[in-house]
Motif scaffolding. Structure first.
Motif, PDB file in Angstrom:
ATOM      1  N   LEU A 110      -4.551  33.893   2.320  1.00  0.00           N
ATOM      2  CA  LEU A 110      -5.167  33.160   1.065  1.00  0.00           C
ATOM      3  C   LEU A 110      -4.246  33.618  -0.112  1.00  0.00           C
ATOM      4  O   LEU A 110      -4.365  32.879  -1.242  1.00  0.00           O
ATOM      5  CB  LEU A 110      -6.718  33.754   0.921  1.00  0.00           C
ATOM      6  N   ALA A 111      -3.804  35.072  -0.242  1.00  0.00           N
ATOM      7  CA  ALA A 111      -2.852  35.241  -1.196  1.00  0.00           C
ATOM      8  C   ALA A 111      -1.472  34.312  -1.208  1.00  0.00           C
ATOM      9  O   ALA A 111      -1.243  34.028  -2.658  1.00  0.00           O
ATOM     10  CB  ALA A 111      -2.463  36.907  -1.080  1.00  0.00           C
ATOM     11  N   GLU A 112      -1.214  33.874   0.000  1.00  0.00           N
ATOM     12  CA  GLU A 112      -0.124  33.157  -0.191  1.00  0.00           C
ATOM     13  C   GLU A 112      -0.619  31.815  -0.611  1.00  0.00           C
ATOM     14  O   GLU A 112      -0.017  30.979  -1.171  1.00  0.00           O
ATOM     15  CB  GLU A 112       0.608  32.953   1.395  1.00  0.00           C
ATOM     16  N   ALA A 113      -1.566  31.106  -0.037  1.00  0.00           N
ATOM     17  CA  ALA A 113      -2.170  30.161  -0.538  1.00  0.00           C
ATOM     18  C   ALA A 113      -2.380  29.742  -2.020  1.00  0.00           C
ATOM     19  O   ALA A 113      -1.997  28.857  -2.650  1.00  0.00           O
ATOM     20  CB  ALA A 113      -3.483  29.505   0.119  1.00  0.00           C
ATOM     21  N   ALA A 114      -2.838  31.020  -2.649  1.00  0.00           N
ATOM     22  CA  ALA A 114      -3.138  30.843  -4.200  1.00  0.00           C
ATOM     23  C   ALA A 114      -1.691  30.600  -4.762  1.00  0.00           C
ATOM     24  O   ALA A 114      -1.906  29.730  -5.786  1.00  0.00           O
ATOM     25  CB  ALA A 114      -3.551  32.241  -4.605  1.00  0.00           C
ATOM     26  N   VAL A 115      -0.675  31.076  -4.438  1.00  0.00           N
ATOM     27  CA  VAL A 115       0.666  30.735  -5.132  1.00  0.00           C
ATOM     28  C   VAL A 115       1.001  29.125  -4.822  1.00  0.00           C
ATOM     29  O   VAL A 115       1.317  28.471  -5.805  1.00  0.00           O
ATOM     30  CB  VAL A 115       1.811  31.597  -4.482  1.00  0.00           C
ATOM     31  N   ALA A 143      -6.692  30.487  11.329  1.00  0.00           N
ATOM     32  CA  ALA A 143      -5.929  30.251  10.001  1.00  0.00           C
ATOM     33  C   ALA A 143      -6.476  28.887   9.588  1.00  0.00           C
ATOM     34  O   ALA A 143      -6.520  28.746   8.404  1.00  0.00           O
ATOM     35  CB  ALA A 143      -4.596  30.067  10.636  1.00  0.00           C
ATOM     36  N   LEU A 144      -6.527  27.691  10.424  1.00  0.00           N
ATOM     37  CA  LEU A 144      -7.165  26.562  10.053  1.00  0.00           C
ATOM     38  C   LEU A 144      -8.322  26.739   9.232  1.00  0.00           C
ATOM     39  O   LEU A 144      -8.599  25.971   8.282  1.00  0.00           O
ATOM     40  CB  LEU A 144      -7.058  25.659  10.992  1.00  0.00           C
ATOM     41  N   ARG A 145      -9.282  27.449   9.804  1.00  0.00           N
ATOM     42  CA  ARG A 145     -10.709  27.521   9.128  1.00  0.00           C
ATOM     43  C   ARG A 145     -10.617  28.305   7.777  1.00  0.00           C
ATOM     44  O   ARG A 145     -11.293  27.925   6.849  1.00  0.00           O
ATOM     45  CB  ARG A 145     -11.618  28.642   9.994  1.00  0.00           C
ATOM     46  N   THR A 146      -9.436  29.264   7.831  1.00  0.00           N
ATOM     47  CA  THR A 146      -9.476  29.904   6.512  1.00  0.00           C
ATOM     48  C   THR A 146      -8.574  29.060   5.387  1.00  0.00           C
ATOM     49  O   THR A 146      -9.065  29.239   4.161  1.00  0.00           O
ATOM     50  CB  THR A 146      -8.475  31.208   6.751  1.00  0.00           C
ATOM     51  N   LEU A 147      -7.784  28.334   5.671  1.00  0.00           N
ATOM     52  CA  LEU A 147      -7.105  27.330   4.724  1.00  0.00           C
ATOM     53  C   LEU A 147      -7.441  26.141   4.569  1.00  0.00           C
ATOM     54  O   LEU A 147      -7.170  25.511   3.452  1.00  0.00           O
ATOM     55  CB  LEU A 147      -5.580  27.358   5.274  1.00  0.00           C
TER      56      LEU A 147
END
Length: 373
Positions: A110-115, A143-147
């Motif tokens: 999620l930290a990576e996704a925020a960027v 991972a899929l469920r998270t992103l």
């Protein structure tokens, strides 16, 4: 139904000889054909086609604009793990490389996704090494469920899986799977993959069939250019594409053109491909297929990418990091390979606009796909 009998009916040496035997007259016939065959493709990738590159480029640009308009899809890889059980001669993540291994947690994802969201991305390619115990199907599902709540389009480039695994992941938001054969030269494939599940040539070769039967929305093909004679290898990729388009006609397809790049412990290319030859290949694929999407990554340098994007490319990566946590969590971890085009996504989008092209961050919506079904 399988590609394997078709593949085995085309011996490598025979295919290579037929490509290098093509003449200028063969190229001219291919360029004049209203609908091109695989034999025409052999002519267009042959050395005899080199003097016709400008004509090929003009036709390729025309056909790309007719089918895709002036849009270019932007995507970015999100590396989740560099753990790997394979030994591959060309990869920085190879098991025999003594490097620090890292696999992202959900919080780190999620930290990576925020960027990436801050840059405007809606299309993300999830990448891992091939380590079934650490980054197997359970991890990929997580991972899929998270992103999935954060992006419109999730693609995946991981180890080949069984059909039932893909059927498990597709409902979790998996839209596209990239699986490159690396090389279709079976003997050399074994040399470059001496240990690990990836050493099974036929299991990898059969992966697109498993994806097609599972009902994937889109799959990506390609070879690692530099492992073997690029003309011959890329003919097999075209042969594979032709079979898949006829067999799994509801699935969309893309092709990529990764040339070997420097990486920790990596070999030097067996065969060098010049920039002109890469342009020739891109145009040949476009002239073979109006529908296939053609993708160019940040492996290539800025000048080359700026020039070739007009000739047939429909998707570009930008701002890429090839190490797990490279955007926010662990920017200094080991990269899978070196990036050549280090410009920001905003800079790439501005470049496209200067050329009269429209950068697309989101080209579809899951609700529309559901309605179409």
């Amino acid at each position: 139904m399988s590609f394997r009998p078709i593949f085995e009916s085309h011996p490598w040496d025979d295919v290579k000889a037929s490509i290098y035997a093509k003449t200028g007259a063969d190229v001219e016939r291919a360029l004049a054909a209203p609908r091109r065959t695989l034999d025409d493709f052999r002519a267009l990738i042959s050395p005899a086609a080199a003097p016709y590159l400008e004509q090929m480029a003009q036709l390729s640009q025309q056909r790309t604009r007719q089918r895709f308009g002036h849009t270019v899809q932007l995507y970015v890889p999100l590396y989740l793990s560099n753990e790997c059980q394979n030994i591959c001669t060309y990869c920085g993540f190879s098991l025999d490389n003594k490097i620090a291994r890292r696999t992202l947690s959900s919080v780190e994802m999620l930290a990576e996704a925020a960027v990436l969201k801050g840059w405007g991305y809606e299309h993300v390619l999830l990448v891992t090494g091939e380590a079934n115990q650490t980054v197997g199907v359970d991890y990929l599902e997580k991972a899929l469920r998270t992103l999935r709540p954060h992006f419109a389009h999730l693609s995946m480039e991981v180890q080949p899986l069984d059909q039932e695994d893909y059927e498990r992941l597709i409902p979790e938001g998996l839209n596209t799977v990239l699986v490159y054969q690396e090389t279709y030269h079976q003997d050399d494939y074994k040399k470059h993959h001496p240990k690990g599940k990836k050493s099974n040539f036929h299991y990898r070769l059969d992966t697109p069939d498993r994806l097609g039967r599972a009902g994937i929305h889109k799959m990506g093909l390609g070879v690692l250019i530099g492992l073997e004679d690029w003309r011959t290898d890329c003919f097999y990729a075209a042969l594979h594409l032709d079979y898949l388009e006829r067999t799994y006609w509801q699935t969309k397809y893309s092709l990529s053109f990764p040339r070997l790049r420097p990486a920790e412990g990596m070999l030097q290319p067996k065969v060098e491909m010049s920039d002109r030859e890469l342009v020739q290949l891109i145009c040949a694929y476009r002239l073979l297929s109006d529908e296939v999407e053609l993708s160019l990554s940040t492996r290539e340098n800025p000048t080359f990418r700026d020039h070739v994007v007009q000739l047939g490319i429909t998707s570009l990566s930008a701002g890429s990091k090839t190490n797990p946590g490279g955007y926010a969590v662990a920017p200094e971890s080991l990269e899978q390979f070196e990036i050549s085009d280090e410009r920001s996504p905003a800079a790439i989008a501005a470049m496209l606009r200067r050329q009269g092209l429209e950068p697309v961050w989101k080209d579809w919506d899951a609700t529309l796909t559901a309605l179409a079904r």
